[in-house]
Design an enzyme around this catalytic site. Structure first.
Site, mmCIF file in Angstrom:
data_model
loop_
_atom_site.group_PDB
_atom_site.id
_atom_site.type_symbol
_atom_site.label_atom_id
_atom_site.label_comp_id
_atom_site.label_asym_id
_atom_site.label_seq_id
_atom_site.Cartn_x
_atom_site.Cartn_y
_atom_site.Cartn_z
ATOM 1 N N ARG A 1 41.847 41.067 29.343
ATOM 2 C CA ARG A 1 41.023 42.180 29.825
ATOM 3 C C ARG A 1 41.928 43.165 30.558
ATOM 4 O O ARG A 1 42.354 42.923 31.685
ATOM 5 C CB ARG A 1 39.927 41.647 30.761
ATOM 6 N N TYR B 1 43.821 41.580 42.602
ATOM 7 C CA TYR B 1 44.093 40.185 42.282
ATOM 8 C C TYR B 1 45.092 39.977 41.139
ATOM 9 O O TYR B 1 45.418 38.836 40.821
ATOM 10 C CB TYR B 1 42.787 39.437 41.964
ATOM 11 N N HIS C 1 36.727 43.977 35.555
ATOM 12 C CA HIS C 1 35.635 43.121 35.092
ATOM 13 C C HIS C 1 34.409 43.975 34.771
ATOM 14 O O HIS C 1 33.779 43.818 33.724
ATOM 15 C CB HIS C 1 35.306 42.095 36.169
#
Length: 385
Positions: A264, A277, A268
């Site tokens: 990805r 992160y 998200h």
């Protein structure tokens, strides 16, 4: 406690099935080659076109959200090959149970994206008729669609059908109890279902290596389900792997599990900030494996994609995006009383009571449902300003 593991550890790596390398070279695969023997040049260009169009849809939808036209959007950038390769391996009668991210699957299935976008604008619950497209409502609850797909597949057997169901899921969903239960039932009853796991490496902000110390495809055999791990950025390999699983399902072989290893590249959802992160070097590493660049290089090197064909593909992508934007901005606001539509198949007395109470509530303000809708819009616009 911090976790630095991003990749599963704990057992020998599984064979990563691949047909087109990251630098665009065609390679042989003993298992997959036979499932793409019929793929001609036009089909290859069509696969590339699908990926270009859905990336354009993704970019346009993200921009619409940033501009306040959509409440939310789940980007799919980087996962185009996984979605296109898998859905193009299916037959029309096969029933698809997607997550909220399979907008590329929906496009290829025939969903009108200018109508489907209403889900993310908040004007509708779904943008297509599930029975018309054999495509279920996008599932927000993580992993729940695997149970739905398994139950549907069990019904297919009871009805004597030769079609199948497919459940799309992410790497994070494999930690959900629903997925465990679905795989137990699928294996026990040899249901013709495909569990198609897009391992995009991040379950929101948790790396896949935190959830599993073995390859995700390595879990399925424990349930008695054959599995494959495939390069999820290789659209041809994903097509072949899904055809392999579909063949098993149609010939009485029961369920299969495919782990499409992809990435990805975006957040998200548009409410997420992935820079909190994951590192820049990781993104750069996967950008070099971009599924669109890979297919473009493969087609160009093989003389299967000229300037004229590229221009037509780009023009189509632009046209789809322009139609999507125009339709999104002009989507009508739903009438208040439509809130009660399509809740149950048959009328229900409690729902009818709620409908009447809401009608009386609106009337207490001296409003008809239509004027209530207009006032609600005005209040929202006033709050925003």
């Amino acid at each position: 406690m911090t976790h630095s593991r991003h990749e599963p550890t704990g057992q020998a790596p599984m064979k990563m099935h691949q047909l087109i390398t990251a630098d665009g070279n065609r390679v042989a695969d003993e298992l997959l080659d036979e499932f793409v023997n019929d793929i001609d040049d036009q089909t290859l260009r069509n696969l590339y076109e699908d990926m270009v169009v859905i990336r354009r849809i993704d970019f346009e939808s993200t921009a619409l959200q940033r501009q306040g036209q959509l409440a939310l959007w789940p980007p799919l950038m980087g996962q185009e090959a996984s979605q296109i390769g898998s859905v193009r391996a299916l037959e029309d009668e096969d029933f698809i149970f997607p997550t909220y991210r399979e907008n590329g699957v929906a496009y290829c299935r025939g969903a009108v994206m200018s109508e489907a976008i209403g889900v993310w604008r908040g004007t509708s619950n779904i943008g297509w008729d599930p029975h018309e497209l054999n495509l279920a409502t996008p599932q927000i609850i993580i992993g729940a669609q695997t149970l739905h797909a398994t139950g549907y597949a069990m019904g297919l057997v009871l009805d004597g059908k030769e079609s199948l169901s497919i459940a799309y899921l992410g790497d994070g969903a494999t930690s959900e109890g629903d997925v465990h239960e679905a795989m137990v039932f699928a294996a026990s009853f040899q249901a013709p279902v495909i569990f198609f796991c897009q391992n995009n490496h991040w379950a929101i902000s948790e790396p896949v290596g935190l959830q599993s110390h073995v390859p995700l495809a390595g879990r399925a055999p424990g349930y008695g389900i054959p599995s494959l791990q495939v390069d999820g950025n290789d659209v041809l390999a994903v097509l072949a792997a899904t055809r392999w699983a579909a063949h098993r399902a149609r010939t009485g072989g029961g369920p299969s599990f495919i782990e499409a290893v992809t990435y990805r590249m975006g957040p998200h959802t548009t409410a997420d900030d992935p820079t909190r992160y994951r590192g820049v070097t990781e993104l750069e590493e996967w950008a070099a494996k971009d599924p669109l660049t890979r297919m473009h290089t493969f087609l160009s090197n093989a003389g299967k994609l000229d300037d004229e064909a590229e221009a037509k593909i780009a023009a189509k992508a632009d046209a789809v995006a322009a139609e999507l934007r125009q339709a999104c901005i002009n989507l009508p606001d739903p009438e208040p009383m439509t809130l009660f539509d399509n809740v149950y198949v048959d009328e229900h007395p409690l729902l009818e009571l709620q409908r009447e109470q809401y009608r009386q509530y609106l009337a207490s303000f001296g409003e008809t449902p239509a004027t209530a809708s207009q006032n609600q819009v005005s209040n929202v616009q006033g709050s925003a300003s």
